[in-house]
Write a protein that holds these residues in place. Structure first.
Motif, PDB file in Angstrom:
ATOM      1  N   GLU A 130     -56.606 -26.539  13.556  1.00  0.00           N
ATOM      2  CA  GLU A 130     -55.392 -27.284  13.228  1.00  0.00           C
ATOM      3  C   GLU A 130     -55.026 -27.093  11.761  1.00  0.00           C
ATOM      4  O   GLU A 130     -53.855 -26.940  11.414  1.00  0.00           O
ATOM      5  N   GLN A 131     -56.043 -27.085  10.899  1.00  0.00           N
ATOM      6  CA  GLN A 131     -55.778 -26.890   9.473  1.00  0.00           C
ATOM      7  C   GLN A 131     -55.166 -25.505   9.238  1.00  0.00           C
ATOM      8  O   GLN A 131     -54.201 -25.372   8.489  1.00  0.00           O
ATOM      9  N   ARG A 132     -55.713 -24.480   9.881  1.00  0.00           N
ATOM     10  CA  ARG A 132     -55.146 -23.132   9.743  1.00  0.00           C
ATOM     11  C   ARG A 132     -53.725 -23.081  10.285  1.00  0.00           C
ATOM     12  O   ARG A 132     -52.838 -22.471   9.690  1.00  0.00           O
ATOM     13  N   PHE A 133     -53.523 -23.747  11.423  1.00  0.00           N
ATOM     14  CA  PHE A 133     -52.190 -23.763  12.027  1.00  0.00           C
ATOM     15  C   PHE A 133     -51.189 -24.451  11.101  1.00  0.00           C
ATOM     16  O   PHE A 133     -50.099 -23.946  10.868  1.00  0.00           O
ATOM     17  N   ARG A 134     -51.576 -25.609  10.557  1.00  0.00           N
ATOM     18  CA  ARG A 134     -50.684 -26.338   9.636  1.00  0.00           C
ATOM     19  C   ARG A 134     -50.433 -25.527   8.365  1.00  0.00           C
ATOM     20  O   ARG A 134     -49.319 -25.501   7.847  1.00  0.00           O
ATOM     21  N   GLN A 135     -51.454 -24.852   7.883  1.00  0.00           N
ATOM     22  CA  GLN A 135     -51.290 -24.007   6.697  1.00  0.00           C
ATOM     23  C   GLN A 135     -50.298 -22.886   6.994  1.00  0.00           C
ATOM     24  O   GLN A 135     -49.427 -22.575   6.171  1.00  0.00           O
ATOM     25  N   HIS A 136     -50.438 -22.300   8.173  1.00  0.00           N
ATOM     26  CA  HIS A 136     -49.504 -21.241   8.577  1.00  0.00           C
ATOM     27  C   HIS A 136     -48.076 -21.784   8.649  1.00  0.00           C
ATOM     28  O   HIS A 136     -47.130 -21.145   8.195  1.00  0.00           O
TER      29      HIS A 136
ATOM     30  N   GLU B 211     -39.384 -32.234  14.658  1.00  0.00           N
ATOM     31  CA  GLU B 211     -39.465 -32.404  16.090  1.00  0.00           C
ATOM     32  C   GLU B 211     -39.976 -31.117  16.730  1.00  0.00           C
ATOM     33  O   GLU B 211     -40.888 -31.139  17.535  1.00  0.00           O
ATOM     34  N   ARG B 212     -39.390 -30.001  16.329  1.00  0.00           N
ATOM     35  CA  ARG B 212     -39.802 -28.717  16.881  1.00  0.00           C
ATOM     36  C   ARG B 212     -41.234 -28.402  16.467  1.00  0.00           C
ATOM     37  O   ARG B 212     -42.033 -27.930  17.279  1.00  0.00           O
ATOM     38  N   GLN B 213     -41.561 -28.685  15.201  1.00  0.00           N
ATOM     39  CA  GLN B 213     -42.915 -28.408  14.722  1.00  0.00           C
ATOM     40  C   GLN B 213     -43.941 -29.264  15.462  1.00  0.00           C
ATOM     41  O   GLN B 213     -45.026 -28.784  15.787  1.00  0.00           O
ATOM     42  N   ALA B 214     -43.590 -30.518  15.742  1.00  0.00           N
ATOM     43  CA  ALA B 214     -44.505 -31.396  16.472  1.00  0.00           C
ATOM     44  C   ALA B 214     -44.752 -30.852  17.877  1.00  0.00           C
ATOM     45  O   ALA B 214     -45.893 -30.843  18.361  1.00  0.00           O
ATOM     46  N   ARG B 215     -43.679 -30.377  18.521  1.00  0.00           N
ATOM     47  CA  ARG B 215     -43.811 -29.820  19.874  1.00  0.00           C
ATOM     48  C   ARG B 215     -44.682 -28.565  19.839  1.00  0.00           C
ATOM     49  O   ARG B 215     -45.580 -28.389  20.673  1.00  0.00           O
TER      50      ARG B 215
END
Length: 167
Positions: free
Chosen positions: A77-83, A1-5
């Motif tokens: 977004e890919q970099r953010f998700r990887q992070h 939930e927090r990650q989605a926000r």
């Protein structure tokens, strides 16, 4: 939930930073200038053709820009998700390390308690043996003071008779 926000906030931030106006190409600018001249000269048919050409060029530019923006967003977004994955992995590793450390401390504490209990039990047994020997000596001395043993009983000390099972 927090990650989605956090991810949504990240997307909004990127979109706000990258809002761009459509950049007109040199050809588009020249055609607009030509369109203005044609309208002034009342050449409406050719002006309409030029206007359609301008619209086509701008549509192509818009499509290219949208493709580039989608690609840009996808990379971000890919970099953010990887992070996020790396941060999550590091957190899990830290949790596991803390668990292992806790288990190691519990094991050490358990071993200390077991050794302490062994030592206490050994000390108690030693003390009981010493007390028992002391009481036997006192009893033997008391019996010697009372007098000689009965004629029925064999000539053994009271401690010896207790050890052999006689009364």
């Amino acid at each position: 939930e927090r990650q989605a926000r956090v991810f949504e906030e990240f997307q909004d931030k990127i979109r706000a930073e990258t809002r761009q106006k459509l950049k007109r190409s040199r050809e588009s600018i020249e055609l607009r200038h030509k369109l203005d001249l044609l309208i002034r000269d009342a050449q409406y048919e050719e002006a309409e053709y030029v206007n359609r050409r301008i619209a086509e060029l701008e549509e192509e530019a818009r499509e290219i820009m949208e493709y580039e923006m989608r690609d840009f967003f996808a990379r971000k977004e890919q970099r953010f998700r990887q992070h996020q994955k790396l941060a999550h992995k590091a957190l899990l590793k830290r949790i596991q390390t803390d668990r292992d450390e806790q288990m190691r401390h519990r094991q050490i504490d358990s071993q200390r308690l077991l050794q302490r209990n062994r030592n206490i039990r050994q000390e108690m047994m030693l003390k009981q043996n010493l007390d028992a020997k002391k009481h036997l000596r006192v009893l033997e001395q008391n019996l010697r003071m009372i007098g000689p043993p009965d004629k029925k009983a064999p000539s053994q000390s009271f401690g010896e008779s207790l050890r052999l099972g006689h009364r």
